[in-house]
Design a protein around this motif. Structure first.
Motif, mmCIF file in Angstrom:
data_model
loop_
_atom_site.group_PDB
_atom_site.id
_atom_site.type_symbol
_atom_site.label_atom_id
_atom_site.label_comp_id
_atom_site.label_asym_id
_atom_site.label_seq_id
_atom_site.Cartn_x
_atom_site.Cartn_y
_atom_site.Cartn_z
ATOM 1 N N TRP A 87 -6.887 -12.895 3.351
ATOM 2 C CA TRP A 87 -7.151 -11.813 2.166
ATOM 3 C C TRP A 87 -8.101 -10.847 2.527
ATOM 4 C CZ3 TRP A 87 -2.822 -12.306 0.141
ATOM 5 C CH2 TRP A 87 -2.208 -13.549 0.001
ATOM 6 N N VAL A 88 -9.431 -11.147 3.163
ATOM 7 C CA VAL A 88 -10.405 -10.253 3.468
ATOM 8 C C VAL A 88 -10.085 -9.451 4.713
ATOM 9 C CG1 VAL A 88 -11.921 -11.789 4.769
ATOM 10 C CG2 VAL A 88 -12.911 -9.942 3.529
ATOM 11 N N SER A 89 -9.446 -10.155 5.462
ATOM 12 C CA SER A 89 -8.942 -9.615 6.962
ATOM 13 C C SER A 89 -7.585 -8.580 6.558
ATOM 14 C CB SER A 89 -8.561 -10.733 7.872
ATOM 15 O OG SER A 89 -9.764 -11.672 8.153
ATOM 16 N N GLY A 90 -6.697 -9.219 5.679
ATOM 17 C CA GLY A 90 -5.501 -8.210 5.400
ATOM 18 C C GLY A 90 -6.154 -7.073 4.942
ATOM 19 N N ALA A 91 -7.048 -7.070 3.955
ATOM 20 C CA ALA A 91 -7.340 -5.843 3.123
ATOM 21 C C ALA A 91 -8.351 -5.022 4.425
ATOM 22 C CB ALA A 91 -8.277 -6.312 1.898
ATOM 23 N N GLY A 92 -9.220 -5.579 4.979
ATOM 24 C CA GLY A 92 -10.174 -4.754 6.061
ATOM 25 C C GLY A 92 -9.451 -4.334 6.955
ATOM 26 N N LEU A 93 -8.146 -4.706 7.407
ATOM 27 C CA LEU A 93 -7.319 -4.162 8.414
ATOM 28 C C LEU A 93 -6.585 -3.072 7.896
ATOM 29 C CD1 LEU A 93 -6.047 -7.626 10.102
ATOM 30 C CD2 LEU A 93 -7.285 -5.773 11.324
ATOM 31 N N LEU A 94 -6.268 -3.068 6.657
ATOM 32 C CA LEU A 94 -5.347 -1.918 6.057
ATOM 33 C C LEU A 94 -6.450 -0.949 5.921
ATOM 34 C CD1 LEU A 94 -3.049 -0.875 4.541
ATOM 35 C CD2 LEU A 94 -3.911 -1.995 2.316
ATOM 36 N N ARG A 95 -7.827 -1.107 5.734
ATOM 37 C CA ARG A 95 -8.508 0.113 5.477
ATOM 38 C C ARG A 95 -8.651 0.774 6.896
ATOM 39 N NH1 ARG A 95 -15.058 -0.924 3.881
ATOM 40 N NH2 ARG A 95 -15.522 1.411 4.010
ATOM 41 N N VAL A 96 -8.719 -0.237 7.998
ATOM 42 C CA VAL A 96 -8.715 0.554 9.503
ATOM 43 C C VAL A 96 -7.658 1.323 9.627
ATOM 44 C CG1 VAL A 96 -8.916 -0.176 11.860
ATOM 45 C CG2 VAL A 96 -10.579 -1.486 10.272
ATOM 46 N N LEU A 97 -6.330 0.754 9.405
ATOM 47 C CA LEU A 97 -5.212 1.435 9.703
ATOM 48 C C LEU A 97 -5.062 2.581 8.991
ATOM 49 C CD1 LEU A 97 -3.020 -1.629 9.669
ATOM 50 C CD2 LEU A 97 -3.448 -0.058 11.943
ATOM 51 N N ARG A 98 -5.653 2.692 7.540
ATOM 52 C CA ARG A 98 -5.661 3.949 6.898
ATOM 53 C C ARG A 98 -6.449 4.903 7.629
ATOM 54 N NH1 ARG A 98 -7.339 1.498 1.103
ATOM 55 N NH2 ARG A 98 -5.276 0.791 0.216
ATOM 56 N N GLY A 99 -7.611 4.574 7.979
ATOM 57 C CA GLY A 99 -8.724 5.309 8.726
ATOM 58 C C GLY A 99 -8.092 6.078 10.057
ATOM 59 N N ASP B 226 0.876 -1.239 0.078
ATOM 60 C CA ASP B 226 -0.049 0.104 0.044
ATOM 61 C C ASP B 226 0.908 1.085 0.086
ATOM 62 O OD1 ASP B 226 -2.742 1.149 0.329
ATOM 63 O OD2 ASP B 226 -1.930 1.982 2.121
ATOM 64 N N ASP B 227 1.784 1.228 0.870
ATOM 65 C CA ASP B 227 2.931 2.306 0.819
ATOM 66 C C ASP B 227 4.276 1.819 1.333
ATOM 67 O OD1 ASP B 227 4.259 4.537 1.457
ATOM 68 O OD2 ASP B 227 2.689 5.619 2.427
ATOM 69 N N PRO B 228 5.064 1.643 0.323
ATOM 70 C CA PRO B 228 6.556 1.293 0.764
ATOM 71 C C PRO B 228 7.123 2.122 1.759
ATOM 72 C CG PRO B 228 6.097 1.342 -1.682
ATOM 73 C CD PRO B 228 5.093 1.819 -1.102
ATOM 74 N N HIS B 229 6.857 3.087 2.058
ATOM 75 C CA HIS B 229 7.285 3.583 3.276
ATOM 76 C C HIS B 229 6.614 3.552 4.605
ATOM 77 C CE1 HIS B 229 7.420 6.533 -0.285
ATOM 78 N NE2 HIS B 229 8.869 6.645 -0.054
ATOM 79 N N ASN B 230 5.603 2.825 4.751
ATOM 80 C CA ASN B 230 5.368 2.045 5.976
ATOM 81 C C ASN B 230 6.301 1.283 6.522
ATOM 82 O OD1 ASN B 230 2.635 3.143 5.914
ATOM 83 N ND2 ASN B 230 1.736 1.584 4.753
ATOM 84 N N PRO C 244 -6.276 12.346 9.155
ATOM 85 C CA PRO C 244 -6.581 13.398 9.798
ATOM 86 C C PRO C 244 -8.026 13.721 9.891
ATOM 87 C CG PRO C 244 -5.858 14.208 7.881
ATOM 88 C CD PRO C 244 -5.682 12.899 7.665
ATOM 89 N N ASN C 245 -8.773 13.450 8.990
ATOM 90 C CA ASN C 245 -10.206 13.716 9.014
ATOM 91 C C ASN C 245 -11.074 12.290 9.330
ATOM 92 O OD1 ASN C 245 -10.122 16.567 8.232
ATOM 93 N ND2 ASN C 245 -9.507 15.947 6.245
ATOM 94 N N PRO C 246 -12.092 12.292 10.110
ATOM 95 C CA PRO C 246 -13.114 11.118 10.179
ATOM 96 C C PRO C 246 -13.415 10.601 8.966
ATOM 97 C CG PRO C 246 -13.654 13.142 11.614
ATOM 98 C CD PRO C 246 -12.910 13.783 10.766
ATOM 99 N N THR C 247 -13.423 9.071 9.194
ATOM 100 C CA THR C 247 -13.603 8.181 8.099
ATOM 101 C C THR C 247 -15.165 8.261 8.133
ATOM 102 O OG1 THR C 247 -13.973 6.216 9.534
ATOM 103 C CG2 THR C 247 -11.631 6.816 8.215
ATOM 104 N N ASP C 248 -15.758 7.644 6.812
ATOM 105 C CA ASP C 248 -17.272 7.299 6.577
ATOM 106 C C ASP C 248 -17.478 6.161 7.987
ATOM 107 O OD1 ASP C 248 -17.760 8.879 4.809
ATOM 108 O OD2 ASP C 248 -17.575 7.337 3.231
ATOM 109 N N PRO C 249 -18.659 5.976 8.508
ATOM 110 C CA PRO C 249 -18.773 4.935 9.628
ATOM 111 C C PRO C 249 -18.288 3.380 9.056
ATOM 112 C CG PRO C 249 -20.629 6.262 9.437
ATOM 113 C CD PRO C 249 -19.837 6.491 8.107
ATOM 114 N N LEU C 250 -17.535 2.957 9.993
ATOM 115 C CA LEU C 250 -17.063 1.517 9.838
ATOM 116 C C LEU C 250 -17.735 0.653 11.128
ATOM 117 C CD1 LEU C 250 -13.433 1.970 8.680
ATOM 118 C CD2 LEU C 250 -15.256 1.394 7.270
#
Length: 323
Positions: free
Chosen positions: A241-253, A23-27, A257-263
């Motif tokens: 796969w679904v867990s890895g992708a979903g966790l990435l979404r959570v970590l991005r949120g 997602d971001d090689p700088h992570n 700096p601004n609130p996400t849509d509801p998860l």
């Protein structure tokens, strides 16, 4: 972003580590483990992969790729982390592939409680950081970890977005659209008492309705599919796969700096929906390293009743380990 993954050599932990790097090689990622040989193997392989993720040799002045390291879990206090994800678990037994088995859930809880307590001891050395729990049964385990840590409830949450993705997929196939055209958030227990919010579901932006029979069929399908995956792919190779992708979404949120849509994530409740002293998946917004807001949606009668059933099921187990 520097993410520490406790259980980093697990299927979900290693998948998340790779997802973060892609997602971001700088992570930066640190794999915390008791199985240090396996952690070394994943960290070394991922460090090699990072060469390709940044496109090969970097020109002078280009930002360097993030680090990939590993360490014993007890050393977590020595690292400056932006977030922690707990994927560690006691290996499941073949009985845990049977849907709806209370005995299997009890065995899983009893097996993972000592593990999560030891993880809480390690996290005592860390200032509160956003911590996402994957270990099952997640609603009980995240409540236990939060109680053991004594951290603000905005910092500890359980991952349960797999159900939202599975519900979207089930609805999408019935309407012949891509799952990303479906909105039907899923609340409740990470288990038998899931609560898809059918009353607010949309397909391609248009409201859709479901008969009670259609609702039941979708819930049955969503509850059955992870066990089918485990049976066909092997119980040790969880729904990575679904867990890895979903966790990435959570970590991005959490890093935004601004609130996400509801998860819908499993969080400690303090009066929301009339419930306390338990964790359930409810809609939240994320930003700046924490849960910013817990939202109370209007649910229909059947969804309200099912949410209460979820709460009572979780509370029953919480009472047992609190005694």
């Amino acid at each position: 972003m520097h993410v520490g993954i406790i259980g980093g050599a697990s299927t979900i932990g290693s998948t998340l580590a790779y997802s973060l790097a892609c997602d971001d090689p700088h992570n930066s990622v640190t794999l915390f483990e008791t199985a240090l040989d396996a952690a070394w193997g994943h960290a070394t392989d991922l460090r090699h992969a990072s060469y390709h993720l940044v496109g090969g040799p970097l020109s002078e002045g280009a930002a360097a790729a993030g680090s990939v390291t590993y360490a014993p879990t007890d050393d977590i206090g020595e690292f400056d982390l932006d977030a922690v994800v707990v994927t560690a678990r006691v290996p499941p037994s073949d009985d845990d592939t049977q849907r709806g088995s209370r005995g299997a859930r009890t065995r899983e809880l009893d097996a993972n409680l000592p593990l999560i307590d030891s993880i809480a001891d390690s996290l005592d050395a860390v200032d509160p950081v956003p911590t996402v729990v994957v270990t099952n049964p997640v609603d009980r385990i995240v409540y236990r970890l939060w109680n053991q840590l004594g951290w603000p409830r905005s910092k500890v949450m359980g991952f349960s977005l797999a159900e939202t993705a599975r519900v979207a997929d089930a609805i999408a196939r019935r309407h012949d659209v891509h799952p990303t055209r479906v909105s039907c958030p899923t609340m409740g227990e990470h288990g038998e008492h899931v609560v898809p919010v059918f009353s607010s579901a949309t397909v391609a932006g248009e409201a859709v309705s479901f008969t009670p029979e259609q609702r039941e069929a979708i819930v049955d399908e969503v509850l059955e599919v992870p066990f089918e995956i485990a049976e066909k792919r092997g119980i040790g190779d969880s729904s990575r796969w679904v867990s890895g992708a979903g966790l990435l979404r959570v970590l991005r949120g959490l890093s935004a700096p601004n609130p996400t849509d509801p998860l819908c994530l499993s969080v400690p409740l303090d009066g929301e929906y009339g419930f306390t002293d338990a964790c359930l998946s409810v809609p939240v917004t994320l930003a700046d390293g924490e849960v910013v807001r817990t939202i109370e949606w209007d649910l229909d009668e059947s969804e309200t009743a099912r949410l209460r059933e979820a709460y009572e099921a979780v509370r029953e187990d919480v009472r047992r380990f609190e005694d």
